[in-house]
Enzyme design. Structure first.
Site, PDB file in Angstrom:
ATOM      1  N   CYS A 384       0.933  -1.176  -0.033  1.00 33.77           N
ATOM      2  CA  CYS A 384       0.032   0.056   0.071  1.00 33.77           C
ATOM      3  C   CYS A 384       0.952   1.463  -0.147  1.00 33.77           C
ATOM      4  O   CYS A 384       1.172   1.341  -0.773  1.00 33.77           O
ATOM      5  CB  CYS A 384      -0.959   0.096   1.223  1.00 33.77           C
ATOM      6  SG  CYS A 384      -2.442   1.088   0.989  1.00 33.77           S
ATOM      7  N   HIS A 510      -3.676  -5.023   0.084  1.00 31.25           N
ATOM      8  CA  HIS A 510      -3.272  -5.584   1.210  1.00 31.25           C
ATOM      9  C   HIS A 510      -3.338  -7.117   1.352  1.00 31.25           C
ATOM     10  O   HIS A 510      -4.049  -7.856   1.649  1.00 31.25           O
ATOM     11  CB  HIS A 510      -4.063  -5.117   2.503  1.00 31.25           C
ATOM     12  CG  HIS A 510      -3.959  -3.793   2.850  1.00 31.25           C
ATOM     13  ND1 HIS A 510      -3.041  -3.310   3.759  1.00 31.25           N
ATOM     14  CD2 HIS A 510      -4.354  -2.781   2.316  1.00 31.25           C
ATOM     15  CE1 HIS A 510      -2.968  -2.085   3.702  1.00 31.25           C
ATOM     16  NE2 HIS A 510      -3.678  -1.412   2.840  1.00 31.25           N
ATOM     17  N   GLU A 512      -1.735  -9.306   3.198  1.00 30.65           N
ATOM     18  CA  GLU A 512      -1.789  -9.883   4.580  1.00 30.65           C
ATOM     19  C   GLU A 512      -3.024 -10.231   5.141  1.00 30.65           C
ATOM     20  O   GLU A 512      -3.264 -11.291   5.730  1.00 30.65           O
ATOM     21  CB  GLU A 512      -1.015  -8.929   5.546  1.00 30.65           C
ATOM     22  CG  GLU A 512      -1.875  -7.650   5.844  1.00 30.65           C
ATOM     23  CD  GLU A 512      -1.541  -6.362   4.738  1.00 30.65           C
ATOM     24  OE1 GLU A 512      -1.910  -5.482   5.310  1.00 30.65           O
ATOM     25  OE2 GLU A 512      -1.173  -6.653   3.789  1.00 30.65           O
TER      26      GLU A 512
END
Length: 537
Positions: A384, A510, A512
């Site tokens: 990001c 993102h 994750e």
């Protein structure tokens, strides 16, 4: 199953006992026995969602596929169950009150005086049953945020009391998580805080069906008997939750304690087969018996608080296990990095991840970190804002635009290589207005991104207002910073990478958020593998 069963998890004595982990572990065991299970979190704060909360106050904001900004516990639910959550899985007091007030304005209460009971409690009960009524789940586990006795939690506790009564016997149970502290001076565990916590719960009209006791030391049979007697539960329903070296051990600990068996008995459901935890235990074995170690720097603005980057840290655990590697994540505050000390800070690392974030603070340190790892062939991963910093760094040092910047940091920059998204320009509200949720990305062939994913089109979750400025795309491409992933509908560049570098990738999304125990995220897996190679060299 015809009727959905409900399990409510409350907490007492103190916060941060791990209700979310207990809920996720129980759900994992029930899922392993063949029950379709989901978990939802009810938070007692008055924010509509945690999207505008300071990370230091609340930890990370977790984003679901449908674009909900939610509590970080939903990340635990997804990582344990490998099943996506949604807006319906996280409810706050703010959202409840907003909904009730909007209904009142529309005249839905027929002129009645709107009160906490019944209007707020009815709204809470409706939301507690929303997922259950979808027909997709056999069991819904509801975690009630906060601590029993807190003024903020009272409407939720009352709603649970009413709902358990309305559902009828064997259809709704309450698990109360509490603390059994060890007094070193006395050399013994003390049950009084738990007794008082259960008493407070009973004063609200709720009898706990199962007691889960967080403890540093084993609970003796005598202590379990004492807790059962004074807390009005069966001895088999006194469950020990001893401190574990990793949260991923907790499902096995709860299996040994029989938490799932007791819960199923209370719900009048068959045990079915023993939980299938084969893949889970393979992951645990790899996690606990690594063959090598790597040191990866996490360059961010909120590194003082681990919860601010919770999903990133967990994704490293998943990727580390996949590589049979222990990943030491070394937190580095971006405000403390400059040209004079960058080598000292990053020079011995096997890889560097530049983390997401918002605002101007610490930005120059992130840009300096990107420059150093790019020039010194250290594996780099930007997420990001981290990806945007790589674009700014490349524009400044390779294209020669010394004052290149993002309009987030400098609205008047002559070279806005990162710019506010067009659809964001007339938005004034902060809450829930970013580009959120799952968006598609087309990956170009013969790129690092394609080697990582092995797919032409992917879907990843986003949370941002600013984007790569396509006006500079040709210049950046010719200079070597390739745009390897692009949104098919908007042309927004989602992935950038360098060709002549061991591992250099920045992503606007993102990744994750989608890493789970069962499916470690491929970028994290490949990044850790690149760090292993760098370490060997």
């Amino acid at each position: 199953m015809n009727q959905t069963k409900y399990i409510f998890v409350t907490g007492g004595v103190t916060s941060s006992l791990g209700k979310g982990i207990i809920a996720a572990s129980l759900a994992k065991l029930l899922q392993g026995r063949g029950y379709r299970t989901t978990i939802q979190k009810f938070d007692p704060y008055i924010n509509v969602d945690p999207g505008t909360l300071n990370p230091y106050e609340h930890g990370e904001c977790y984003v679901t596929d449908d674009g909900a900004e939610t509590d970080l516990d939903l990340g635990h639910y997804e990582r344990f169950l490998n099943v996506p959550t949604s807006q319906a899985n996280n409810v706050t007091t703010g959202r409840v009150y907003l909904s009730v007030i909007e209904k009142e304005r529309r005249g839905e209460f027929l002129g009645k005086t709107v009160q906490v009971v019944p209007h707020i409690t009815n709204e809470i009960k409706d939301r507690m049953q929303l997922l259950g009524k979808s027909g997709d789940y056999d069991i819904v586990i509801t975690e009630i945020g906060g601590t029993v006795g807190d003024i903020e939690s009272l409407p939720y506790i009352e709603s649970v009391r009413q709902l358990v009564w309305e559902l009828g016997e064997n259809n709704g149970i309450v698990i109360h998580l509490t603390l059994v502290p060890y007094l070193a001076a006395a050399g013994e565990l003390k049950t009084k805080p738990t007794q008082h916590s259960v008493k407070t719960l009973m004063e609200s009209g709720i009898k706990a069906d199962i007691l889960v006791c967080r403890t540093e030391h084993e609970l003796s049979q005598e202590l379990r008997q004492k807790l059962a007697l004074f807390c009005n539960v069966k001895k088999e329903a006194v469950i020990q939750s001893i401190d574990a070296s990793t949260i991923y051990e907790v499902p096995n600990l709860m299996l040994e304690e029989g938490l799932d068996v007791v819960a199923l008995k209370k719900l009048d459901l068959p045990k079915k087969a023993s939980p299938d935890l084969k893949n889970w235990n393979t992951f645990l074995k790899r996690l606990k018996s690594p063959k090598q170690t790597v040191n990866i720097g996490l360059v961010g603005k909120y590194v003082e608080m681990q919860d601010c980057y919770k999903s990133i840290l967990e994704a490293f655990i998943h990727a580390g296990a996949a590589n049979e590697t222990k990943v030491n994540v070394i937190s580095i505050h971006s405000e403390h990095i400059n040209a004079d000390n960058v080598e000292e800070k990053l020079g011995t690392l096997d890889g560097v991840l530049v983390a997401p974030g918002f605002g101007e603070r610490g930005i120059e340190g992130k840009i300096e970190a990107v420059r150093y790892v790019r020039e010194n062939n250290i594996p780099f991963f930007g997420i990001c804002l981290g990806m945007q910093m790589s674009v700014i760094e490349y524009s400044r040092n390779i294209l020669g635009y010394a004052d290149a910047n993002s309009t987030e940091m400098n609205e008047k920059t002559p070279h806005p290589v990162v710019n506010l998204m067009e659809e964001q320009k007339n938005i004034t509200d902060k809450g829930g207005t970013m580009r959120l949720g799952a968006w598609k990305c087309d990956i170009k062939p013969n790129t690092l991104a394609h080697r990582i994913y092995g797919e032409k089109t992917i879907s990843e979750r986003h949370r941002h207002r600013y984007e790569y400025n396509n006006k500079y795309a040709d210049e950046l491409q010719k200079a070597g910073l390739k745009a390897s992933g692009v949104n098919p509908d908007t042309g927004l560049v989602e992935i950038v990478e360098l060709e002549n570098h061991p591992f250099f990738i920045g992503v606007q999304y993102h990744p994750e958020y989608k890493s789970t125990v069962a499916n470690p995220h491929p970028i994290f897996v490949n990044f850790v593998a690149a760090a292993v190679n760098a370490h060997k060299k």
